[in-house]
Design a protein around this motif. Structure first.
Motif, PDB file in Angstrom:
ATOM      1  N   ARG A 154       0.807  -1.223   0.000  1.00 57.38           N
ATOM      2  CA  ARG A 154       0.000   0.000   0.000  1.00 57.38           C
ATOM      3  C   ARG A 154       0.834   1.264   0.000  1.00 57.38           C
ATOM      4  O   ARG A 154       1.825   1.364   0.706  1.00 57.38           O
ATOM      5  N   HIS A 188      -0.970  -4.968   3.136  1.00 58.85           N
ATOM      6  CA  HIS A 188      -2.310  -5.205   3.669  1.00 58.85           C
ATOM      7  C   HIS A 188      -2.421  -6.682   4.043  1.00 58.85           C
ATOM      8  O   HIS A 188      -2.364  -7.548   3.173  1.00 58.85           O
ATOM      9  N   ASP A 233     -10.375  -6.986   2.375  1.00 57.27           N
ATOM     10  CA  ASP A 233     -11.447  -5.998   2.521  1.00 57.27           C
ATOM     11  C   ASP A 233     -12.640  -6.416   1.673  1.00 57.27           C
ATOM     12  O   ASP A 233     -12.500  -6.644   0.470  1.00 57.27           O
ATOM     13  N   HIS A 277     -16.726  -0.762   4.917  1.00 59.10           N
ATOM     14  CA  HIS A 277     -16.237  -2.056   4.421  1.00 59.10           C
ATOM     15  C   HIS A 277     -15.869  -2.903   5.624  1.00 59.10           C
ATOM     16  O   HIS A 277     -15.736  -2.390   6.730  1.00 59.10           O
ATOM     17  N   HIS A 303     -12.852  -5.125   7.120  1.00 61.82           N
ATOM     18  CA  HIS A 303     -11.491  -5.669   7.040  1.00 61.82           C
ATOM     19  C   HIS A 303     -11.516  -6.953   7.857  1.00 61.82           C
ATOM     20  O   HIS A 303     -11.788  -6.944   9.048  1.00 61.82           O
TER      21      HIS A 303
HETATM   22 ZN   LIG Z   1      -8.236  -3.830   5.109  1.00 62.92          ZN
END
Ligand SMILES: [Zn+2]
Length: 268
Positions: free
Chosen positions: A152, A162, A166, A241, A243
């Protein structure tokens, strides 16, 4: 997900799951097997089951050694698949910009305390061996908005990869447990926002973060598919969202392999 019918004969070992970097394998063995060593390290067995995890950068060649109850030993070599990871550039909105400015001392001590709470909770997990082979996705058919392992770059700065998956879903969507287990920690943390951490046994645990609502409490026993909370955007998040993170002891697992756990990989 149900375990396919297994006819485990004497001295038989079967591996289920996805053999790749970020993958997880479930081993089923016959009662005639006394010990299993993974890359020369003895691993925990419970109810003739054991787990093998491979992190983002795991080496590709592995060795499994099996000690039978008569003292004889056999070793098997196997290879896992190499994965390529995305590079992802993210622009954080101004409303979240405070997370990137130098932090006051009290915020730093809060962050450290929260990291310590998570470490301690994960330590507790090591003592639990009960484990059920029954997995599902926390949100069925949700589009993936960020894959496991992505490198990222946030507002131009390179960050840690990451280490979860997600899932995009509107605020308020029910989030379900990926496997049976016990709620080991919940909270409303600086980075995670509202989250739930579940112990599934044999060192396997899962975390669900940025929730708008938590529907369980520490100590609750839950089954695969039980609702534990609702999708939100709490903590550091660009929008609603989930994670979803999965770990086996200190190895980060790619949650995308979880719904594929009943694949038979190898049978000896
Ligand atoms: Zn995430």
């Amino acid at each position: 997900m149900v375990l396919p019918v297994l006819l485990i004969g004497q001295n038989k070992i079967e591996l289920y799951g996805v053999a790749e970097q970020g993958g997880l394998l479930i081993g089923k063995i016959s009662p005639k097997i006394e010990n299993v060593f993974f890359d020369y390290k003895k691993i925990e067995i419970h109810n003739n089951t054991f787990l093998l995890g491979f992190d983002r950068e795991a080496k590709l060649h592995h060795i499994l050694s099996i000690v039978f109850d008569n003292g004889s030993m056999r070793s098997f070599r196997f290879e896992i698949k190499k994965k390529d990871y995305d590079i992802q550039e993210i622009k954080m909105p101004k409303s979240k910009a405070k997370y990137f400015k130098p932090k006051p001392a009290e915020t730093i001590s809060r962050i450290n305390q929260e990291a310590e709470n998570l470490r301690k909770a994960r330590k507790l997990i090591e003592g639990n061996s009960s484990f059920e082979f029954c997995f599902s996705s926390p949100i069925e058919n949700a589009p993936i908005s960020s894959k496991f392992g992505a490198q990222r770059i946030i507002n131009g700065k390179e960050k840690k990869p990451h280490l979860g998956l997600d899932l995009a879903a509107p605020k308020g969507t029910a989030v379900k447990a990926m496997n049976s287990g016990k709620i080991i920690l919940t909270g409303d943390y600086y980075y995670n926002g509202k989250f739930v951490l579940i112990d599934h046994g044999l060192g396997l645990n899962s975390i669900y973060i940025h929730l708008s609502e938590i529907d369980v409490k520490i100590g609750d026993e839950i089954k695969t598919g039980d609702v534990i909370g609702k999708v939100g955007s709490t903590g550091i998040s660009t929008g609603p969202h989930l994670h979803w993170g999965v770990r086996l002891n200190d190895v980060d697992i790619d949650p995308e392999v979880i719904p594929k756990m009943d694949n038979l990989f190898l049978s000896f």
